[in-house]
Design a protein around this motif. Structure first.
Motif, PDB file in Angstrom:
ATOM      1  N   LEU A  23     -16.817   5.530  -4.215  1.00  0.00           N
ATOM      2  CA  LEU A  23     -17.551   5.148  -5.492  1.00  0.00           C
ATOM      3  C   LEU A  23     -17.234   3.895  -6.021  1.00  0.00           C
ATOM      4  O   LEU A  23     -16.164   3.417  -5.881  1.00  0.00           O
ATOM      5  N   PRO A  24     -18.068   3.556  -7.367  1.00  0.00           N
ATOM      6  CA  PRO A  24     -17.576   2.523  -7.705  1.00  0.00           C
ATOM      7  C   PRO A  24     -16.553   2.755  -8.668  1.00  0.00           C
ATOM      8  O   PRO A  24     -16.153   3.880  -9.166  1.00  0.00           O
ATOM      9  N   ALA A  25     -15.691   1.790  -9.012  1.00  0.00           N
ATOM     10  CA  ALA A  25     -14.488   1.506  -9.610  1.00  0.00           C
ATOM     11  C   ALA A  25     -14.371   2.505 -11.013  1.00  0.00           C
ATOM     12  O   ALA A  25     -13.692   3.054 -11.232  1.00  0.00           O
ATOM     13  N   ALA A  26     -15.899   2.422 -11.733  1.00  0.00           N
ATOM     14  CA  ALA A  26     -15.676   2.983 -12.857  1.00  0.00           C
ATOM     15  C   ALA A  26     -15.689   4.303 -12.750  1.00  0.00           C
ATOM     16  O   ALA A  26     -15.442   5.327 -13.847  1.00  0.00           O
ATOM     17  N   SER A  27     -16.093   5.262 -11.780  1.00  0.00           N
ATOM     18  CA  SER A  27     -15.969   6.449 -11.463  1.00  0.00           C
ATOM     19  C   SER A  27     -14.586   7.086 -10.766  1.00  0.00           C
ATOM     20  O   SER A  27     -14.545   8.340 -10.612  1.00  0.00           O
ATOM     21  N   ARG A  52     -19.862  12.543   4.207  1.00  0.00           N
ATOM     22  CA  ARG A  52     -20.592  11.278   4.984  1.00  0.00           C
ATOM     23  C   ARG A  52     -19.703  10.130   4.478  1.00  0.00           C
ATOM     24  O   ARG A  52     -19.026   9.945   3.633  1.00  0.00           O
ATOM     25  N   PRO A  53     -19.863   9.149   5.334  1.00  0.00           N
ATOM     26  CA  PRO A  53     -19.436   7.831   5.025  1.00  0.00           C
ATOM     27  C   PRO A  53     -20.193   7.157   3.778  1.00  0.00           C
ATOM     28  O   PRO A  53     -21.040   7.674   3.345  1.00  0.00           O
ATOM     29  N   PRO A  54     -19.364   6.171   3.488  1.00  0.00           N
ATOM     30  CA  PRO A  54     -19.737   5.614   2.061  1.00  0.00           C
ATOM     31  C   PRO A  54     -21.265   4.972   2.345  1.00  0.00           C
ATOM     32  O   PRO A  54     -21.385   4.575   3.554  1.00  0.00           O
ATOM     33  N   ALA A  55     -21.962   4.950   1.343  1.00  0.00           N
ATOM     34  CA  ALA A  55     -23.093   4.397   1.331  1.00  0.00           C
ATOM     35  C   ALA A  55     -23.260   2.997   1.701  1.00  0.00           C
ATOM     36  O   ALA A  55     -24.281   2.379   2.419  1.00  0.00           O
ATOM     37  N   ASN A  56     -22.483   2.255   1.397  1.00  0.00           N
ATOM     38  CA  ASN A  56     -22.416   0.615   1.734  1.00  0.00           C
ATOM     39  C   ASN A  56     -21.582   0.511   3.240  1.00  0.00           C
ATOM     40  O   ASN A  56     -21.456  -0.626   3.422  1.00  0.00           O
ATOM     41  N   SER A  57     -21.214   1.421   3.732  1.00  0.00           N
ATOM     42  CA  SER A  57     -20.776   1.515   5.079  1.00  0.00           C
ATOM     43  C   SER A  57     -21.677   0.951   6.169  1.00  0.00           C
ATOM     44  O   SER A  57     -22.778   1.584   6.232  1.00  0.00           O
ATOM     45  N   ARG A 106     -24.229  12.551  -9.871  1.00  0.00           N
ATOM     46  CA  ARG A 106     -24.739  12.372  -8.527  1.00  0.00           C
ATOM     47  C   ARG A 106     -23.821  11.684  -7.405  1.00  0.00           C
ATOM     48  O   ARG A 106     -23.556  11.930  -6.326  1.00  0.00           O
ATOM     49  N   GLU A 107     -23.100  10.600  -8.119  1.00  0.00           N
ATOM     50  CA  GLU A 107     -21.965  10.223  -7.293  1.00  0.00           C
ATOM     51  C   GLU A 107     -20.801  10.909  -6.924  1.00  0.00           C
ATOM     52  O   GLU A 107     -20.525  11.013  -5.771  1.00  0.00           O
ATOM     53  N   LEU A 108     -20.388  11.878  -7.877  1.00  0.00           N
ATOM     54  CA  LEU A 108     -19.460  12.901  -7.648  1.00  0.00           C
ATOM     55  C   LEU A 108     -19.935  14.071  -6.590  1.00  0.00           C
ATOM     56  O   LEU A 108     -19.078  14.638  -5.858  1.00  0.00           O
ATOM     57  N   ARG A 109     -21.196  14.630  -6.912  1.00  0.00           N
ATOM     58  CA  ARG A 109     -21.822  15.502  -5.789  1.00  0.00           C
ATOM     59  C   ARG A 109     -21.724  14.822  -4.369  1.00  0.00           C
ATOM     60  O   ARG A 109     -21.550  15.765  -3.644  1.00  0.00           O
ATOM     61  N   GLN A 110     -21.880  13.686  -4.249  1.00  0.00           N
ATOM     62  CA  GLN A 110     -21.863  13.232  -2.984  1.00  0.00           C
ATOM     63  C   GLN A 110     -20.520  13.394  -2.178  1.00  0.00           C
ATOM     64  O   GLN A 110     -20.176  13.488  -0.952  1.00  0.00           O
ATOM     65  N   LEU A 111     -19.251  13.704  -3.059  1.00  0.00           N
ATOM     66  CA  LEU A 111     -18.034  14.002  -2.507  1.00  0.00           C
ATOM     67  C   LEU A 111     -17.817  15.380  -2.267  1.00  0.00           C
ATOM     68  O   LEU A 111     -16.602  15.914  -2.228  1.00  0.00           O
ATOM     69  N   MET A 112     -18.782  16.323  -2.547  1.00  0.00           N
ATOM     70  CA  MET A 112     -18.423  17.537  -2.494  1.00  0.00           C
ATOM     71  C   MET A 112     -17.708  18.152  -1.371  1.00  0.00           C
ATOM     72  O   MET A 112     -16.774  19.109  -1.514  1.00  0.00           O
ATOM     73  N   PRO A 113     -17.910  17.707  -0.089  1.00  0.00           N
ATOM     74  CA  PRO A 113     -17.108  18.201   1.243  1.00  0.00           C
ATOM     75  C   PRO A 113     -15.477  17.674   0.882  1.00  0.00           C
ATOM     76  O   PRO A 113     -14.701  18.554   1.324  1.00  0.00           O
ATOM     77  N   THR A 114     -15.523  16.722   0.128  1.00  0.00           N
ATOM     78  CA  THR A 114     -13.968  16.286  -0.016  1.00  0.00           C
ATOM     79  C   THR A 114     -13.352  17.092  -0.976  1.00  0.00           C
ATOM     80  O   THR A 114     -12.234  17.678  -1.177  1.00  0.00           O
ATOM     81  N   PHE A 115     -14.052  17.489  -2.078  1.00  0.00           N
ATOM     82  CA  PHE A 115     -13.725  18.168  -3.099  1.00  0.00           C
ATOM     83  C   PHE A 115     -13.312  19.555  -2.584  1.00  0.00           C
ATOM     84  O   PHE A 115     -12.149  20.135  -2.655  1.00  0.00           O
TER      85      PHE A 115
END
Length: 189
Positions: free
Chosen positions: A123-127, A182-187, A3-12
Motif C-alpha cells: 500500500l501507499p504510505a498514506a494507507s 497476491r504480490p504487490p502491484a508494483n512488484s 479498494r487498497e485495503l480489500r486487496q489485503l483480504m488474505p492477510t486480514f
C-alpha cells in the motif's frame, strides 16, 4: 482507499487466524504441560526459553522477511508457529516442551513484523495507518475467538490436548490463507 485495503483480504484473514492460534497456544500451553506431567521448574524454564528465543529471533526474522519480495512472509511465520505447537501434542516430555518453546517462541514476535512488511510493500504510505489499525482489529478478534474455541473443545471432550489442537490447526490455516495474498502491484514478481 477501501479498494487498497480489500486487496489485503488474505492477510486480514490470515492475521485473524494467527491471533486465534497464537493466543490459544499461550492460554492453554501450561495446562497441557502440567497435564503431561511437567514440573513447576520445567514450566518456568519453558517460559524462560520461549521468551528468550522470542526476543533474540526478531533480529533474524527481519532479514528473512525482508528478503521476501512477494507477500508470503507471514505464511512462513505462521507455519513456523504451527510447527512449534505440534511437539507437545505429538510427544509429551521435556524435549518436546523445549522444542515447542524454541519454534513457537522463535516465531511469536515475527507475526506483527511480517504483517507490517506486507502493508508497507502493498500500500501507499498514506494507507499504512488505516491498514495496520484494521489488521490489529482482525488480530484482536482472533485472540477473542481462539481461547473460546479451544476451551469449548477441551470442555466437550474432557481433554485439554483436544482443545489445544485448535492452535496448530488455526496456525496452519493462517499460513495457507496468507499464501493467497497476491504480490504487490508494483512488484516484478
Amino acid at each position: 482507499r477501501l479498494r487498497e485495503l480489500r486487496q489485503l483480504m488474505p492477510t486480514f484473514l490470515g492475521y485473524a487466524l494467527f491471533g486465534a492460534g497464537y493466543v490459544g497456544y499461550m492460554t492453554f500451553i501450561i495446562a497441557l504441560l502440567r497435564k503431561q506431567g511437567g514440573s513447576s521448574e520445567e514450566v518456568i524454564w519453558f517460559w524462560f526459553v520461549l521468551g528468550l528465543v522470542s526476543a533474540v529471533s526478531t533480529l533474524a526474522w527481519g532479514r528473512v522477511l525482508g528478503a521476501f519480495h512477494d507477500a508470503h512472509g507471514p505464511a512462513l511465520v505462521f507455519a513456523t508457529a504451527m510447527l512449534g505447537a505440534l511437539p507437545v501434542l505429538l510427544s509429551p516430555g521435556p524435549i518436546a516442551m523445549f522444542a515447542s518453546a524454541v519454534l513457537f517462541g522463535g516465531s511469536l514476535m515475527a507475526g506483527p513484523t511480517s504483517i507490517t512488511i506486507v502493508v508497507q510493500r502493498q500500500l501507499p504510505a498514506a494507507s499504512w495507518t488505516a491498514a495496520l489499525s484494521l489488521l490489529t482489529v482482525a488480530f484482536a478478534l482472533g485472540q477473542a475467538v481462539g481461547p473460546i474455541l479451544a476451551g469449548a473443545i477441551s470442555d466437550a471432550t474432557g481433554n485439554i490436548a483436544a482443545g489445544f489442537w485448535v492452535s496448530p490447526v488455526l496456525l496452519g490455516a493462517a499460513a495457507c490463507v496468507n499464501l493467497l495474498q497476491r504480490p504487490p502491484a508494483n512488484s516484478a514478481a
